[in-house]
Design a protein around this motif. Structure first.
Motif, PDB file in Angstrom:
ATOM      1  N   ASP A  92      -4.630  13.220   4.468  1.00 24.61           N
ATOM      2  CA  ASP A  92      -4.061  13.791   5.687  1.00 24.61           C
ATOM      3  C   ASP A  92      -3.982  12.798   6.844  1.00 24.61           C
ATOM      4  N   SER A  93      -4.339  11.563   6.657  1.00 23.23           N
ATOM      5  CA  SER A  93      -4.371  10.589   7.755  1.00 23.23           C
ATOM      6  C   SER A  93      -3.228   9.580   7.667  1.00 23.23           C
ATOM      7  N   GLN A  94      -2.098  10.032   7.093  1.00 21.76           N
ATOM      8  CA  GLN A  94      -0.932   9.162   6.932  1.00 21.76           C
ATOM      9  C   GLN A  94      -1.257   7.887   6.153  1.00 21.76           C
ATOM     10  N   SER A  95      -2.125   8.028   5.182  1.00 22.40           N
ATOM     11  CA  SER A  95      -2.459   6.914   4.295  1.00 22.40           C
ATOM     12  C   SER A  95      -2.694   7.486   2.899  1.00 22.40           C
ATOM     13  N   VAL A  96      -2.862   6.613   1.933  1.00 24.11           N
ATOM     14  CA  VAL A  96      -3.081   7.056   0.556  1.00 24.11           C
ATOM     15  C   VAL A  96      -4.464   6.604   0.096  1.00 24.11           C
ATOM     16  N   LYS A  97      -5.013   7.402  -0.761  1.00 25.83           N
ATOM     17  CA  LYS A  97      -6.272   7.011  -1.384  1.00 25.83           C
ATOM     18  C   LYS A  97      -6.026   6.148  -2.615  1.00 25.83           C
ATOM     19  N   LYS A  98      -4.855   6.352  -3.222  1.00 30.89           N
ATOM     20  CA  LYS A  98      -4.525   5.577  -4.407  1.00 30.89           C
ATOM     21  C   LYS A  98      -3.013   5.495  -4.555  1.00 30.89           C
ATOM     22  N   LEU A  99      -2.502   4.275  -4.718  1.00 35.58           N
ATOM     23  CA  LEU A  99      -1.081   4.047  -5.004  1.00 35.58           C
ATOM     24  C   LEU A  99      -0.997   2.960  -6.062  1.00 35.58           C
ATOM     25  N   THR A 100      -0.580   3.362  -7.248  1.00 42.38           N
ATOM     26  CA  THR A 100      -0.461   2.428  -8.360  1.00 42.38           C
ATOM     27  C   THR A 100       0.960   2.489  -8.903  1.00 42.38           C
ATOM     28  N   ILE A 101       1.537   1.324  -9.090  1.00 45.36           N
ATOM     29  CA  ILE A 101       2.845   1.264  -9.736  1.00 45.36           C
ATOM     30  C   ILE A 101       2.729   0.376 -10.970  1.00 45.36           C
ATOM     31  N   ARG A 102       3.541   0.717 -11.966  1.00 48.07           N
ATOM     32  CA  ARG A 102       3.521  -0.031 -13.224  1.00 48.07           C
ATOM     33  C   ARG A 102       4.890  -0.687 -13.393  1.00 48.07           C
ATOM     34  N   ALA A 103       4.902  -2.021 -13.278  1.00 44.32           N
ATOM     35  CA  ALA A 103       6.151  -2.775 -13.368  1.00 44.32           C
ATOM     36  C   ALA A 103       6.353  -3.235 -14.809  1.00 44.32           C
ATOM     37  N   ALA A 104       7.411  -2.731 -15.447  1.00 48.56           N
ATOM     38  CA  ALA A 104       7.675  -3.083 -16.836  1.00 48.56           C
ATOM     39  C   ALA A 104       8.465  -4.383 -16.946  1.00 48.56           C
ATOM     40  N   LYS A 105       9.483  -4.535 -16.108  1.00 47.30           N
ATOM     41  CA  LYS A 105      10.300  -5.758 -16.122  1.00 47.30           C
ATOM     42  C   LYS A 105      11.106  -5.824 -14.837  1.00 47.30           C
ATOM     43  N   GLY A 106      11.556  -7.030 -14.532  1.00 48.94           N
ATOM     44  CA  GLY A 106      12.439  -7.206 -13.377  1.00 48.94           C
ATOM     45  C   GLY A 106      11.790  -7.954 -12.238  1.00 48.94           C
ATOM     46  N   THR A 107      12.378  -7.816 -11.070  1.00 44.38           N
ATOM     47  CA  THR A 107      11.929  -8.553  -9.890  1.00 44.38           C
ATOM     48  C   THR A 107      11.718  -7.585  -8.735  1.00 44.38           C
ATOM     49  N   PHE A 108      10.688  -7.856  -7.923  1.00 46.78           N
ATOM     50  CA  PHE A 108      10.254  -6.884  -6.915  1.00 46.78           C
ATOM     51  C   PHE A 108       9.759  -7.614  -5.663  1.00 46.78           C
ATOM     52  N   ARG A 109       9.771  -6.870  -4.557  1.00 44.50           N
ATOM     53  CA  ARG A 109       9.085  -7.305  -3.336  1.00 44.50           C
ATOM     54  C   ARG A 109       8.237  -6.147  -2.836  1.00 44.50           C
ATOM     55  N   TRP A 110       7.005  -6.496  -2.484  1.00 46.08           N
ATOM     56  CA  TRP A 110       6.034  -5.488  -2.040  1.00 46.08           C
ATOM     57  C   TRP A 110       5.559  -5.826  -0.634  1.00 46.08           C
ATOM     58  N   VAL A 111       5.517  -4.805   0.240  1.00 47.27           N
ATOM     59  CA  VAL A 111       4.945  -4.950   1.571  1.00 47.27           C
ATOM     60  C   VAL A 111       4.007  -3.765   1.794  1.00 47.27           C
ATOM     61  N   SER A 112       2.737  -4.066   2.009  1.00 49.05           N
ATOM     62  CA  SER A 112       1.736  -3.006   2.132  1.00 49.05           C
ATOM     63  C   SER A 112       1.963  -2.153   3.371  1.00 49.05           C
ATOM     64  N   GLY A 113       1.529  -0.884   3.286  1.00 48.79           N
ATOM     65  CA  GLY A 113       1.648   0.056   4.395  1.00 48.79           C
ATOM     66  C   GLY A 113       0.351   0.198   5.177  1.00 48.79           C
ATOM     67  N   ASN A 114       0.061   1.448   5.616  1.00 43.58           N
ATOM     68  CA  ASN A 114      -1.073   1.708   6.508  1.00 43.58           C
ATOM     69  C   ASN A 114      -2.373   2.006   5.788  1.00 43.58           C
ATOM     70  N   SER A 115      -2.372   2.026   4.490  1.00 42.98           N
ATOM     71  CA  SER A 115      -3.574   2.383   3.743  1.00 42.98           C
ATOM     72  C   SER A 115      -4.486   1.171   3.564  1.00 42.98           C
ATOM     73  N   ASN A 116      -5.708   1.447   3.129  1.00 48.26           N
ATOM     74  CA  ASN A 116      -6.642   0.363   2.844  1.00 48.26           C
ATOM     75  C   ASN A 116      -6.124  -0.473   1.677  1.00 48.26           C
ATOM     76  N   SER A 117      -6.410  -1.756   1.734  1.00 50.18           N
ATOM     77  CA  SER A 117      -5.915  -2.650   0.685  1.00 50.18           C
ATOM     78  C   SER A 117      -6.425  -2.249  -0.688  1.00 50.18           C
ATOM     79  N   SER A 118      -7.619  -1.707  -0.732  1.00 48.13           N
ATOM     80  CA  SER A 118      -8.199  -1.331  -2.025  1.00 48.13           C
ATOM     81  C   SER A 118      -7.458  -0.160  -2.667  1.00 48.13           C
ATOM     82  N   ALA A 119      -6.614   0.531  -1.906  1.00 49.55           N
ATOM     83  CA  ALA A 119      -5.886   1.682  -2.462  1.00 49.55           C
ATOM     84  C   ALA A 119      -4.692   1.242  -3.300  1.00 49.55           C
ATOM     85  N   TYR A 120      -4.246  -0.023  -3.137  1.00 53.57           N
ATOM     86  CA  TYR A 120      -3.034  -0.477  -3.816  1.00 53.57           C
ATOM     87  C   TYR A 120      -3.383  -1.239  -5.097  1.00 53.57           C
ATOM     88  N   GLN A 121      -2.569  -1.010  -6.102  1.00 54.34           N
ATOM     89  CA  GLN A 121      -2.738  -1.719  -7.369  1.00 54.34           C
ATOM     90  C   GLN A 121      -1.397  -1.780  -8.080  1.00 54.34           C
TER      91      GLN A 121
END
Length: 340
Positions: A92-121
């Motif tokens: 409820d604090s405009q952040s995530v407790k966990k955000l995981t994405i699974r990249a199978a192939k291709g090219t991507f750019r990632w820019v983190s949001g307002n959540s704690n760094s440990s929430a991203y994977q």
């Protein structure tokens, strides 16, 4: 009686099964930029289309999609890519407790949001990217080879062969599913040969352009790389005008060939111009010494000069002497007559 119970249970199961996909299709973000063709679980994705948890996003060989998640995280999916939003746990604090994405192939750019760094994977076939308040590009090849290029913050890549830290801008690590992993070093265009794909990392080379602030990141001296693009239809017409632009210089070059002939005309005329020049000193030279001698000099109007005046003076003097002699003879005759 049992028949009614069976019907009631069946209806309840149908109701629960209908509610379960609604819970599974939780929206986690939306598309903000779509180019060419991008598809999701329910079909083509357009701008402002919502994306959901567990949804697989695919792009065509010229496709591009930019997505904004609820906590402000930004994800760009380049051409020929496939990625799944694996886990998304929102609080409820405009952040995530966990955000995981699974990249199978291709090219991507990632820019983190307002959540704690440990929430991203981010999961790839060669290992896991741990985010530390970060912006980075990453590429996953058909054989699972993964490359990460740090653009801001810090990141950590861990695979079967250990972990590598990316701490400086433009640091790059290349890893394979078998555990082989390079040391972190500054990225350069040779990485495309290492990956065996000139179309890899198009956001750095500039072959695919991103919109908004996410497109302002990157570079790392990769912009000079210009691999061929299958989705481009502009280069062939661009080649045609090139020879047309070279035509005007060729037309201007033709008169330049005639320029050596132009000096020849005055060159042939010079002897004719020089002849009167040689004649002038021929007439003038005799006149100049006459000015110093004072004899035979002629005035500007062509009348005789001092020499003529002196000649007339000499005649006058001679006439005077002659008159004087006549007078003397006349006196002598008169005196002779008187004496007689």
């Amino acid at each position: 009686m049992w028949g009614w119970r069976s019907v009631s249970v069946a209806m309840l199961c149908i109701a629960l099964s209908g509610a379960w996909p609604a819970l599974a299709a939780e929206p986690v973000g939306q598309a903000v930029v779509i180019k060419t063709q991008v598809t999701g679980q329910s079909g083509p994705i357009e701008v402002d289309t919502r994306v959901h948890r567990n949804e697989r996003i695919k792009t065509s060989q010229s496709g591009l999609g930019q997505f904004l998640f609820r906590d402000g995280t930004k994800l760009a999916v380049g051409w020929g890519s496939s990625v799944v939003i694996d886990k998304y746990v929102f609080d409820d604090s405009q952040s995530v407790k966990k955000l995981t994405i699974r990249a199978a192939k291709g090219t991507f750019r990632w820019v983190s949001g307002n959540s704690n760094s440990s929430a991203y994977q981010i999961l790839t076939p060669a290992g896991t990217i741990g985010v530390r308040g970060t912006a980075f590009d990453f590429y996953v090849g058909p054989d699972g080879t993964t490359a990460i290029v740090l653009l801001n913050g810090a990141a950590r890549f861990c695979g079967p062969g250990g972990c590598r830290q990316l701490q400086q801008r433009c640091d790059c690590v290349v890893a394979k599913p078998n555990g082989d992993m390079s040391a972190a070093r500054r990225v350069d265009p040779s990485i495309l040969a290492t990956l065996g794909n000139q179309r890899a990392l198009p956001f750095l080379s500039g072959n695919q352009r991103l919109a908004g602030g996410i497109g302002m990141l990157g570079g790392c001296n990769m912009a000079s790389v210009a691999p061929e693009r299958k989705d481009r239809t502009r280069p062939p017409p661009a080649v045609a005008p090139a020879p047309q632009r070279q035509d005007p210089p060729q037309r201007q070059a033709e008169p330049q060939k005639e320029r050596p002939n132009k000096p020849d005309k005055p060159h042939h005329d010079r002897p004719h111009h020089d002849r009167p020049h040689h004649d002038k000193p021929h007439h003038d030279k005799p006149d100049r010494p006459d000015k110093h001698d004072g004899h035979g000099r002629h005035d500007d109007d062509g009348k005789p000069g001092n020499h003529g005046l002196d000649h007339r003076g000499h005649e006058r003097h001679h006439n005077r002497d002659r008159d004087h002699d006549n007078d003397r003879n006349r006196d002598r005759g008169q005196n002779f007559n008187r004496g007689r």
